[in-house]
Design a protein around this motif. Structure first.
Motif, PDB file in Angstrom:
ATOM      1  N   ALA A 244      -4.094   3.088  14.784  1.00  9.08           N
ATOM      2  CA  ALA A 244      -4.418   1.584  14.099  1.00  9.08           C
ATOM      3  C   ALA A 244      -3.352   0.764  14.856  1.00  9.08           C
ATOM      4  N   ARG A 245      -3.753   0.349  16.082  1.00 11.49           N
ATOM      5  CA  ARG A 245      -3.176  -0.531  16.896  1.00 11.49           C
ATOM      6  C   ARG A 245      -3.855  -1.911  16.654  1.00 11.49           C
ATOM      7  N   HIS A 246      -3.566  -2.732  15.840  1.00 14.72           N
ATOM      8  CA  HIS A 246      -4.337  -4.083  15.479  1.00 14.72           C
ATOM      9  C   HIS A 246      -3.343  -5.091  15.552  1.00 14.72           C
ATOM     10  N   PRO A 247      -2.613  -5.493  16.501  1.00 11.34           N
ATOM     11  CA  PRO A 247      -1.569  -6.565  16.697  1.00 11.34           C
ATOM     12  C   PRO A 247      -2.286  -8.049  16.133  1.00 11.34           C
ATOM     13  N   GLU A 248      -3.360  -8.161  16.259  1.00  8.49           N
ATOM     14  CA  GLU A 248      -4.070  -9.367  15.856  1.00  8.49           C
ATOM     15  C   GLU A 248      -4.252  -9.469  14.510  1.00  8.49           C
ATOM     16  N   ALA A 249      -3.934  -8.433  13.519  1.00  9.92           N
ATOM     17  CA  ALA A 249      -4.502  -8.443  12.232  1.00  9.92           C
ATOM     18  C   ALA A 249      -3.634  -9.305  11.324  1.00  9.92           C
ATOM     19  N   PRO A 250      -4.143  -9.794  10.245  1.00  5.25           N
ATOM     20  CA  PRO A 250      -3.498 -10.690   9.476  1.00  5.25           C
ATOM     21  C   PRO A 250      -2.572  -9.698   8.499  1.00  5.25           C
ATOM     22  N   LEU A 251      -1.916 -10.442   7.810  1.00  7.31           N
ATOM     23  CA  LEU A 251      -1.033  -9.937   6.476  1.00  7.31           C
ATOM     24  C   LEU A 251      -2.207  -9.582   5.430  1.00  7.31           C
ATOM     25  N   ILE A 252      -2.202  -8.443   4.955  1.00  4.32           N
ATOM     26  CA  ILE A 252      -3.274  -8.130   4.110  1.00  4.32           C
ATOM     27  C   ILE A 252      -2.784  -7.795   2.543  1.00  4.32           C
ATOM     28  N   ILE A 253      -3.391  -8.363   1.814  1.00  7.17           N
ATOM     29  CA  ILE A 253      -3.028  -8.452   0.369  1.00  7.17           C
ATOM     30  C   ILE A 253      -4.367  -7.671  -0.325  1.00  7.17           C
ATOM     31  N   ASP A 254      -4.105  -6.267  -0.422  1.00  2.00           N
ATOM     32  CA  ASP A 254      -5.030  -5.320  -0.613  1.00  2.00           C
ATOM     33  C   ASP A 254      -5.136  -5.424  -2.335  1.00  2.00           C
ATOM     34  N   HIS A 255      -6.196  -5.481  -2.914  1.00  2.00           N
ATOM     35  CA  HIS A 255      -6.268  -5.317  -4.155  1.00  2.00           C
ATOM     36  C   HIS A 255      -6.042  -4.123  -4.941  1.00  2.00           C
ATOM     37  N   SER A 256      -6.076  -3.038  -4.278  1.00  2.00           N
ATOM     38  CA  SER A 256      -5.082  -1.746  -4.602  1.00  2.00           C
ATOM     39  C   SER A 256      -3.948  -1.866  -4.814  1.00  2.00           C
ATOM     40  N   GLY A 257      -3.199  -2.695  -4.459  1.00  2.00           N
ATOM     41  CA  GLY A 257      -1.788  -2.844  -4.998  1.00  2.00           C
ATOM     42  C   GLY A 257      -0.889  -2.760  -3.885  1.00  2.00           C
ATOM     43  N   ILE A 258      -1.163  -2.888  -2.722  1.00  2.00           N
ATOM     44  CA  ILE A 258      -0.543  -2.586  -1.195  1.00  2.00           C
ATOM     45  C   ILE A 258      -0.553  -4.009  -0.324  1.00  2.00           C
ATOM     46  N   TYR A 259       0.370  -4.103   0.271  1.00  2.00           N
ATOM     47  CA  TYR A 259       0.328  -5.300   1.360  1.00  2.00           C
ATOM     48  C   TYR A 259       0.626  -4.752   2.631  1.00  2.00           C
ATOM     49  N   LEU A 260       0.444  -5.020   3.867  1.00  2.00           N
ATOM     50  CA  LEU A 260       0.523  -4.604   4.987  1.00  2.00           C
ATOM     51  C   LEU A 260       0.363  -5.811   6.161  1.00  2.00           C
ATOM     52  N   ARG A 261       1.118  -5.884   7.078  1.00  2.00           N
ATOM     53  CA  ARG A 261       0.939  -6.478   8.387  1.00  2.00           C
ATOM     54  C   ARG A 261       1.742  -6.011   9.759  1.00  2.00           C
ATOM     55  N   PRO A 262       1.016  -6.297  10.893  1.00  2.00           N
ATOM     56  CA  PRO A 262       1.426  -5.621  11.831  1.00  2.00           C
ATOM     57  C   PRO A 262       2.943  -6.168  12.294  1.00  2.00           C
ATOM     58  N   GLU A 263       3.758  -5.501  13.155  1.00  2.00           N
ATOM     59  CA  GLU A 263       4.986  -5.825  13.423  1.00  2.00           C
ATOM     60  C   GLU A 263       5.423  -5.081  14.553  1.00  2.00           C
ATOM     61  N   HIS A 264       5.203  -5.574  15.824  1.00  2.00           N
ATOM     62  CA  HIS A 264       5.822  -5.006  17.202  1.00  2.00           C
ATOM     63  C   HIS A 264       5.072  -3.590  17.490  1.00  2.00           C
ATOM     64  N   GLY A 265       3.797  -3.591  17.394  1.00  2.00           N
ATOM     65  CA  GLY A 265       2.853  -2.144  17.470  1.00  2.00           C
ATOM     66  C   GLY A 265       3.207  -1.351  16.205  1.00  2.00           C
ATOM     67  N   ALA A 266       3.757  -1.424  15.161  1.00  2.00           N
ATOM     68  CA  ALA A 266       3.686  -0.816  14.176  1.00  2.00           C
ATOM     69  C   ALA A 266       3.316  -1.705  13.027  1.00  2.00           C
ATOM     70  N   TRP A 267       3.430  -1.343  11.694  1.00  2.00           N
ATOM     71  CA  TRP A 267       3.203  -1.945  10.598  1.00  2.00           C
ATOM     72  C   TRP A 267       4.214  -2.060   9.504  1.00  2.00           C
ATOM     73  N   ILE A 268       4.265  -2.941   8.647  1.00  2.00           N
ATOM     74  CA  ILE A 268       5.102  -3.094   7.451  1.00  2.00           C
ATOM     75  C   ILE A 268       4.057  -3.032   6.530  1.00  2.00           C
ATOM     76  N   ALA A 269       4.732  -2.385   5.439  1.00  2.00           N
ATOM     77  CA  ALA A 269       3.711  -2.087   4.084  1.00  2.00           C
ATOM     78  C   ALA A 269       4.809  -1.669   3.168  1.00  2.00           C
ATOM     79  N   ALA A 270       4.306  -2.203   1.857  1.00  4.55           N
ATOM     80  CA  ALA A 270       4.963  -2.202   0.638  1.00  4.55           C
ATOM     81  C   ALA A 270       4.136  -2.246  -0.356  1.00  4.55           C
ATOM     82  N   THR A 271       4.767  -1.889  -1.703  1.00  9.82           N
ATOM     83  CA  THR A 271       3.719  -1.945  -2.804  1.00  9.82           C
ATOM     84  C   THR A 271       4.644  -2.463  -4.072  1.00  9.82           C
TER      85      THR A 271
END
Length: 394
Positions: A244-271
């Motif tokens: 899942a390499r998608h550096p163009e992705a937005p910061l996603i606020i998922d209705h399931s209760g998590i958020y994530l965004r791309p970060e230098h080839g990886a992802w930042i995620a939290a809940t």
């Protein structure tokens, strides 16, 4: 005891305090401003531990306007702050925010909010599941009714560059930043006369501002103020997902209760866990189990490319969480002639600091707001028990 006097004394020198100091010096050259900060490394400040993002997708118009000004300021930071800031760019990456709804009512809410946001200059658009799938073919939207996304003024940037730029430029104009800890306030009648510090200083002032993040509750208590702000722990994960390499992705606020965004080839995620509550101010231990138990299943449900996700590192930050309504508390405290508060940002302080710093400087210098009216976020609502609710809390 070392005794000094300033026109304005700011308690807390991370991004809100530093921004206010800069605006004070800009609006009133020659003003004597002293900023007291207990830790000049800012290692445990919300500023340093933020995921460093800005968005216009709020449900309250004042929050939209605050962040719209912030986004423009961040984009043109070097030009606005000048060479004294020492920061050539904040590297704003405008990938946008994507809010996902899982109900029909939520979809209608997104439509209503998008219309309001567009009326204030945002570019928010609402897409149905099919349109979302065409734009983001690597994600699944079978449980989604709609998503809202902004194509401008939303993304992420250099958080510490913002802080250091404000701080450097304020110091260049004459603001004094002291490394010390406030241990008491000297009060008489309706006025604060001086701040007493661990280092043996008595710093007298004409006006005082408390912008000490999670420490603001203790500072306000020294002035007899009960501030409804407490520390809430947030564990942030940096995740590698080779499929899942998608550096163009937005910061996603998922209705399931998590958020994530791309970060230098990886992802930042939290809940936010269901049992979220106040934490000990000294608790900086990450909640490691959140990823396997709460986050990863939801990541995989949204995109199969997270099948091989692996945590690379993680960190903990503390929100200065406003228990009344999760909105900032800004303004002169009623019954106190010269004591002001800027606290309780609940995770939004970084993006709001350019406008809040300007507003607090105007209030201190002129007794009222001259540009953007921040009075809906005033402390009167705290004393009245009147929440100013924000639907788009992350």
């Amino acid at each position: 005891m070392d005794r000094t006097h300033s026109d304005v004394v700011i308690i807390g020198g991370a991004v809100t305090g530093a921004a206010t100091a800069w605006w004070l010096m800009k609006l009133s050259p020659g003003l004597k401003v002293t900023v007291i900060e207990k830790d000049p490394t800012y290692a445990q400040s919300a500023t340093a531990l933020s995921v460093a993002s800005v968005r216009l997708q709020f449900s309250n118009p004042v929050n939209v306007e605050i962040s719209r000004f912030g986004a423009a300021f961040i984009r043109d930071f070097a030009e606005r702050i000048g060479p004294e800031g020492g920061v050539p760019t904040l590297g704003l990456k405008e990938n946008g925010y994507l809010f996902l709804s899982g109900t029909e009512e939520g979809a209608r809410t997104l439509e209503d909010l998008a219309a309001m946001q567009r009326g204030l200059g945002a570019t928010t658009e609402v897409l149905g599941p099919d349109a979302l799938a065409r734009r983001f073919p690597w994600m699944r939207f079978d449980d989604v009714t709609a998503g809202s996304i902004g194509s401008r003024d939303e993304g992420w940037f250099d958080n510490m560059g913002l802080l250091h730029g404000f701080r450097n430029a304020a110091r260049a104009m004459g603001a004094v930043f002291l490394t010390d800890r406030v241990t008491g306030l000297v009060c008489a009648g309706d006025r604060v006369l001086a701040a007493l510090t661990e280092g043996g200083r008595r710093i007298e002032g004409g006006a005082f501002l408390c912008s000490a993040g999670t420490g603001s509750t203790a500072i306000c208590a020294m002035a007899g103020i009960a501030l409804p702000v407490e520390p809430r722990k947030r564990t942030v994960f940096v995740v590698d997902a080779p499929n899942a390499r998608h550096p163009e992705a937005p910061l996603i606020i998922d209705h399931s209760g998590i958020y994530l965004r791309p970060e230098h080839g990886a992802w930042i995620a939290a809940t936010v866990p269901d049992d979220d509550g106040p934490c000990d101010p000294g608790d900086w231990e990450p909640d490691h189990e959140q990823f396997e138990e709460l986050i990863w299943p939801k990541l995989y449900n949204r995109a199969e490319g997270f099948d091989a996700a692996k945590v690379l590192r993680l960190w903990v930050g503390h929100y200065d969480y406003n228990t009344l309504d999760q909105n900032a508390i800004l303004g002169r405290w009623p019954g106190h002639a010269n004591f002001h508060v800027a606290a309780g940002f609940s995770g939004h302080g970084l993006q709001q600091s350019p406008a809040v710093g300007r507003g607090m400087a105007e209030l201190i210098l002129h007794g009222g707001y001259r540009s953007l009216d921040l009075s809906p976020l005033g402390p009167e609502r705290v004393l009245e028990g009147r929440p100013f609710l924000e639907k788009a809390i992350v």
